[in-house]
Design a protein around this motif. Structure first.
Motif, PDB file in Angstrom:
ATOM      1  N   LYS A   5      -0.468  -3.131 -11.238  1.00 48.45           N
ATOM      2  CA  LYS A   5       0.286  -4.034 -10.375  1.00 48.45           C
ATOM      3  C   LYS A   5       0.822  -3.155  -9.253  1.00 48.45           C
ATOM      4  O   LYS A   5       1.412  -2.108  -9.513  1.00 48.45           O
ATOM      5  N   ASP A   6       0.582  -3.563  -8.017  1.00 50.77           N
ATOM      6  CA  ASP A   6       0.865  -2.707  -6.870  1.00 50.77           C
ATOM      7  C   ASP A   6       2.011  -3.274  -6.053  1.00 50.77           C
ATOM      8  O   ASP A   6       2.074  -4.487  -5.816  1.00 50.77           O
ATOM      9  N   ASP A   7       2.901  -2.406  -5.591  1.00 51.17           N
ATOM     10  CA  ASP A   7       4.030  -2.850  -4.776  1.00 51.17           C
ATOM     11  C   ASP A   7       3.712  -2.866  -3.273  1.00 51.17           C
ATOM     12  O   ASP A   7       4.583  -3.161  -2.455  1.00 51.17           O
ATOM     13  N   LEU A   8       2.479  -2.541  -2.920  1.00 50.33           N
ATOM     14  CA  LEU A   8       2.008  -2.569  -1.530  1.00 50.33           C
ATOM     15  C   LEU A   8       2.744  -1.584  -0.622  1.00 50.33           C
ATOM     16  O   LEU A   8       2.785  -1.755   0.589  1.00 50.33           O
ATOM     17  N   ALA A   9       3.298  -0.521  -1.195  1.00 53.32           N
ATOM     18  CA  ALA A   9       4.041   0.454  -0.402  1.00 53.32           C
ATOM     19  C   ALA A   9       3.190   1.659  -0.001  1.00 53.32           C
ATOM     20  O   ALA A   9       3.515   2.341   0.970  1.00 53.32           O
ATOM     21  N   GLY A  10       2.107   1.914  -0.719  1.00 53.78           N
ATOM     22  CA  GLY A  10       1.311   3.106  -0.469  1.00 53.78           C
ATOM     23  C   GLY A  10       0.473   3.029   0.795  1.00 53.78           C
ATOM     24  O   GLY A  10       0.021   1.956   1.201  1.00 53.78           O
ATOM     25  N   THR A  11       0.247   4.177   1.414  1.00 54.00           N
ATOM     26  CA  THR A  11      -0.553   4.215   2.635  1.00 54.00           C
ATOM     27  C   THR A  11      -2.005   3.837   2.370  1.00 54.00           C
ATOM     28  O   THR A  11      -2.641   3.221   3.220  1.00 54.00           O
ATOM     29  N   GLU A  12      -2.528   4.188   1.183  1.00 50.79           N
ATOM     30  CA  GLU A  12      -3.926   3.861   0.876  1.00 50.79           C
ATOM     31  C   GLU A  12      -4.141   2.356   0.833  1.00 50.79           C
ATOM     32  O   GLU A  12      -5.116   1.850   1.395  1.00 50.79           O
ATOM     33  N   ILE A  13      -3.240   1.637   0.172  1.00 50.58           N
ATOM     34  CA  ILE A  13      -3.421   0.187   0.050  1.00 50.58           C
ATOM     35  C   ILE A  13      -3.212  -0.492   1.403  1.00 50.58           C
ATOM     36  O   ILE A  13      -3.917  -1.435   1.752  1.00 50.58           O
ATOM     37  N   LYS A  14      -2.274   0.014   2.177  1.00 51.70           N
ATOM     38  CA  LYS A  14      -2.063  -0.551   3.517  1.00 51.70           C
ATOM     39  C   LYS A  14      -3.315  -0.373   4.369  1.00 51.70           C
ATOM     40  O   LYS A  14      -3.715  -1.280   5.105  1.00 51.70           O
ATOM     41  N   ALA A  15      -3.959   0.793   4.264  1.00 50.90           N
ATOM     42  CA  ALA A  15      -5.180   1.046   5.041  1.00 50.90           C
ATOM     43  C   ALA A  15      -6.319   0.147   4.575  1.00 50.90           C
ATOM     44  O   ALA A  15      -7.069  -0.391   5.400  1.00 50.90           O
ATOM     45  N   LEU A  16      -6.465  -0.038   3.259  1.00 50.64           N
ATOM     46  CA  LEU A  16      -7.525  -0.899   2.735  1.00 50.64           C
ATOM     47  C   LEU A  16      -7.314  -2.344   3.183  1.00 50.64           C
ATOM     48  O   LEU A  16      -8.263  -3.031   3.578  1.00 50.64           O
ATOM     49  N   LEU A  17      -6.087  -2.809   3.148  1.00 51.56           N
ATOM     50  CA  LEU A  17      -5.805  -4.178   3.575  1.00 51.56           C
ATOM     51  C   LEU A  17      -6.002  -4.348   5.082  1.00 51.56           C
ATOM     52  O   LEU A  17      -6.466  -5.398   5.528  1.00 51.56           O
ATOM     53  N   GLN A  18      -5.713  -3.311   5.860  1.00 50.53           N
ATOM     54  CA  GLN A  18      -5.961  -3.400   7.303  1.00 50.53           C
ATOM     55  C   GLN A  18      -7.464  -3.453   7.576  1.00 50.53           C
ATOM     56  O   GLN A  18      -7.927  -4.215   8.425  1.00 50.53           O
ATOM     57  N   GLU A  19      -8.232  -2.663   6.826  1.00 52.28           N
ATOM     58  CA  GLU A  19      -9.695  -2.707   6.936  1.00 52.28           C
ATOM     59  C   GLU A  19     -10.206  -4.112   6.613  1.00 52.28           C
ATOM     60  O   GLU A  19     -11.087  -4.641   7.286  1.00 52.28           O
ATOM     61  N   HIS A  20      -9.631  -4.711   5.571  1.00 47.99           N
ATOM     62  CA  HIS A  20      -9.990  -6.070   5.167  1.00 47.99           C
ATOM     63  C   HIS A  20      -9.707  -7.053   6.311  1.00 47.99           C
ATOM     64  O   HIS A  20     -10.580  -7.851   6.691  1.00 47.99           O
ATOM     65  N   VAL A  33      -9.588 -17.418   9.743  1.00 44.24           N
ATOM     66  CA  VAL A  33      -9.211 -16.252   8.930  1.00 44.24           C
ATOM     67  C   VAL A  33      -7.991 -16.618   8.098  1.00 44.24           C
ATOM     68  O   VAL A  33      -6.937 -16.962   8.635  1.00 44.24           O
ATOM     69  N   HIS A  34      -8.157 -16.543   6.779  1.00 43.53           N
ATOM     70  CA  HIS A  34      -7.078 -16.894   5.856  1.00 43.53           C
ATOM     71  C   HIS A  34      -6.593 -15.689   5.059  1.00 43.53           C
ATOM     72  O   HIS A  34      -5.833 -15.841   4.100  1.00 43.53           O
ATOM     73  N   ALA A  35      -7.037 -14.501   5.440  1.00 39.54           N
ATOM     74  CA  ALA A  35      -6.604 -13.270   4.775  1.00 39.54           C
ATOM     75  C   ALA A  35      -5.126 -13.030   5.082  1.00 39.54           C
ATOM     76  O   ALA A  35      -4.636 -13.362   6.163  1.00 39.54           O
ATOM     77  N   LEU A  36      -4.436 -12.440   4.120  1.00 48.41           N
ATOM     78  CA  LEU A  36      -3.003 -12.195   4.249  1.00 48.41           C
ATOM     79  C   LEU A  36      -2.724 -10.737   4.584  1.00 48.41           C
ATOM     80  O   LEU A  36      -3.407  -9.838   4.087  1.00 48.41           O
ATOM     81  N   ASP A  37      -1.691 -10.511   5.376  1.00 43.55           N
ATOM     82  CA  ASP A  37      -1.283  -9.140   5.656  1.00 43.55           C
ATOM     83  C   ASP A  37      -0.342  -8.658   4.548  1.00 43.55           C
ATOM     84  O   ASP A  37      -0.002  -9.412   3.624  1.00 43.55           O
ATOM     85  N   ILE A  73      -7.275 -17.059  -5.753  1.00 45.97           N
ATOM     86  CA  ILE A  73      -7.662 -15.666  -5.587  1.00 45.97           C
ATOM     87  C   ILE A  73      -7.526 -15.310  -4.108  1.00 45.97           C
ATOM     88  O   ILE A  73      -8.055 -16.007  -3.242  1.00 45.97           O
ATOM     89  N   LYS A  74      -6.832 -14.222  -3.822  1.00 46.65           N
ATOM     90  CA  LYS A  74      -6.616 -13.750  -2.455  1.00 46.65           C
ATOM     91  C   LYS A  74      -6.932 -12.249  -2.386  1.00 46.65           C
ATOM     92  O   LYS A  74      -6.878 -11.547  -3.396  1.00 46.65           O
ATOM     93  N   SER A  75      -7.233 -11.794  -1.201  1.00 49.88           N
ATOM     94  CA  SER A  75      -7.335 -10.360  -0.893  1.00 49.88           C
ATOM     95  C   SER A  75      -8.250  -9.559  -1.813  1.00 49.88           C
ATOM     96  O   SER A  75      -7.956  -8.426  -2.160  1.00 49.88           O
TER      97      SER A  75
END
Length: 153
Positions: A5-20, A33-37, A73-75
């Protein structure tokens, strides 16, 4: 593979979500586009998981609670370094198990109609998801495919 379970604070996850998000906007018109930031994924009705192979982030997935018994299901995203290694299947199985254990009996999702989204559509079809009408706040959109699956045991 370790799924947390991720708190979305890490730089890696932020980068992956930005790529998404970048891929979603490069592939679909903005209104489709229905993807969430990251901020939207922190809402209380959303649970977010990340997948790791040792210290490498290899994917993520989120579950949004809709009305009672129904989740979305999201992201869903696999990192480029991990494509074709079963990450998406493992994340999807994890989400389905978590959804069942939390009392959900139905999962739905929205994905794109473009060729870019064919692997995702094929994955969901392979896990028994069927095309359906728009759900929740979605509307018919030629750039969207809506899918659902009953997950009751």
């Amino acid at each position: 593979m370790k799924i947390i379970k991720d708190d979305l604070a890490g730089t890696e996850i932020k980068a992956l979500l930005q790529e998404h998000l970048d891929d979603m906007y490069a592939t679909s018109p903005p209104e489709s586009v229905h993807a969430l930031d990251v901020d939207a994924l922190r809402r209380p009705e959303i649970t977010f998981w990340s997948a790791w192979l040792e210290s490498d982030l290899v994917g993520c997935i989120a579950l949004k609670s809709l009305e009672p018994g129904h989740g979305e299901i999201k992201s869903m995203r696999t990192a480029n370094i991990a494509r074709g290694k079963g990450v998406a299947k493992t994340l999807l199985q994890h989400l389905v198990e978590q959804a069942r254990s939390s009392g959900l009996h139905k999962l739905s999702l929205e994905t794109g109609t473009q060729a870019f989204f064919a692997p995702a559509r094929n994955l969901y079809l392979g896990y028994g998801f069927k095309e359906c009408a728009p759900f929740s706040d979605y509307r018919l959109d030629p750039n969207s495919v809506f899918m659902t699956k009953c997950i009751k045991e």
